[in-house]
Design an enzyme around this catalytic site. Structure first.
Site, PDB file in Angstrom:
ATOM      1  N   SER A  31      39.683  44.281  46.632  1.00 49.57           N
ATOM      2  CA  SER A  31      41.157  43.745  47.422  1.00 49.57           C
ATOM      3  C   SER A  31      41.628  42.593  46.583  1.00 49.57           C
ATOM      4  CB  SER A  31      40.655  42.854  48.640  1.00 49.57           C
ATOM      5  OG  SER A  31      41.510  41.991  49.195  1.00 49.57           O
ATOM      6  N   TYR A  50      34.824  36.954  52.260  1.00 50.10           N
ATOM      7  CA  TYR A  50      35.483  38.393  52.032  1.00 50.10           C
ATOM      8  C   TYR A  50      35.657  38.360  50.751  1.00 50.10           C
ATOM      9  CZ  TYR A  50      38.429  42.429  52.294  1.00 50.10           C
ATOM     10  OH  TYR A  50      39.093  43.715  51.993  1.00 50.10           O
TER      11      TYR A  50
END
Length: 271
Positions: free
Chosen positions: A166, A179
């Site tokens: 990401s 995350y």
């Protein structure tokens, strides 16, 4: 042995070149088998559809959404592709191993692995519970790590491993601490594994999408917040799932044979 293309003779060289390029694209991944974890929806689904369109037989992996997985398989078959669905919770090593064993039993081989399964929990670090932390680590890190392990053990020479990270790892976004920690781990796994398997012609790369229009991204965000992410990108929008699928498919192809150990930030110039 000589094969003749069943086509009418083109009127110009340009038409012949265009046709041959189309044939190359359509057959780029013929006879390849691809496992895409978390591919019943979102980016994973788009990747599966694109890989199948380019000739691969794809395994739609899902944890709970059997109906969504079946819909994806049906869509691929309707478009002339080949696909099956297999259930496995990638947070559990035994189920990852079973996913690969079933793929080989049913399809005979594994050539491509795309680790797309992932979850996100938006919370300030100070509020995270141990249970929540263990849950996000199990899917995002453990799932990727041990799926890579199975791929190395069972993948053909010259295979392709693509891990989805990401672009948030390059940003400082409140509530993303757990995350981005997991995705940072994915990027480092990618780098080290590329060195470990390079002598077998296997490439290992990461793709780091920016904001992408999926249910996972939209969860917990207002329309104004989503628009703000789009405005932050150099290209002035958030990504569509096809934007990411095209990049993954390129990395899965022979054309990307000299790219390994890399992290491609597919974010429209966001970070």
């Amino acid at each position: 042995m000589v094969f003749e293309l069943p086509i009418k003779k083109p009127q110009t060289q340009n038409k012949l070149l265009t046709y041959l390029l189309e044939i190359k694209i359509m057959t780029n991944l013929n006879n390849k088998v691809a496992i895409i974890t978390g591919s019943s929806r979102g980016i994973g689904k788009a990747i599966a559809i694109k890989l199948a369109a380019d000739g691969a037989t794809v395994v739609i992996n899902y944890s709970h959404s059997a109906d969504k997985a079946d819909e994806t398989v049906a869509q691929i078959k309707q478009q002339g592709g080949k696909a099956i669905s297999l259930q496995a919770d990638v947070g559990k090593v035994a189920q990852i191993e079973n996913l690969f064993n079933q793929t080989i039993d049913k399809l005979g081989q594994v050539d491509i692995l795309v680790n797309c399964a992932g979850i996100v929990i938006y919370k300030p670090l100070v509020e995270f519970t141990e249970e929540e932390f263990d849950k996000i680590v199990a899917v995002n890190i453990k799932g990727t790590y041990f799926a890579c392990q199975q791929a190395v053990k069972k993948m053909n020479e010259g295979g392709r491993i693509i891990n989805i990270s990401s672009s948030t790892t390059a940003m400082m976004l409140p509530t993303y601490s757990a995350y981005v920690a997991t995705k940072g781990a994915v990027e480092q796994i990618t780098r080290v594994l590329a060195k470990e398997v390079g002598n077998r012609g296997i490439t290992v790369n990461a793709v780091s999408p920016g904001p992408t229009d999926t249910p996972l991204f939209r969860e917990g965000k207002t329309k104004a917040q989503i628009q703000k992410f789009g405005d932050m990108a150099a290209l002035g929008r958030i990504a569509e799932v096809e934007d990411i699928a095209d990049i993954v498919t390129f990395l899965a192809s022979h054309d990307a044979r000299w790219i390994t150990g890399q992290n491609i930030r597919a974010n429209g110039g966001l970070a």
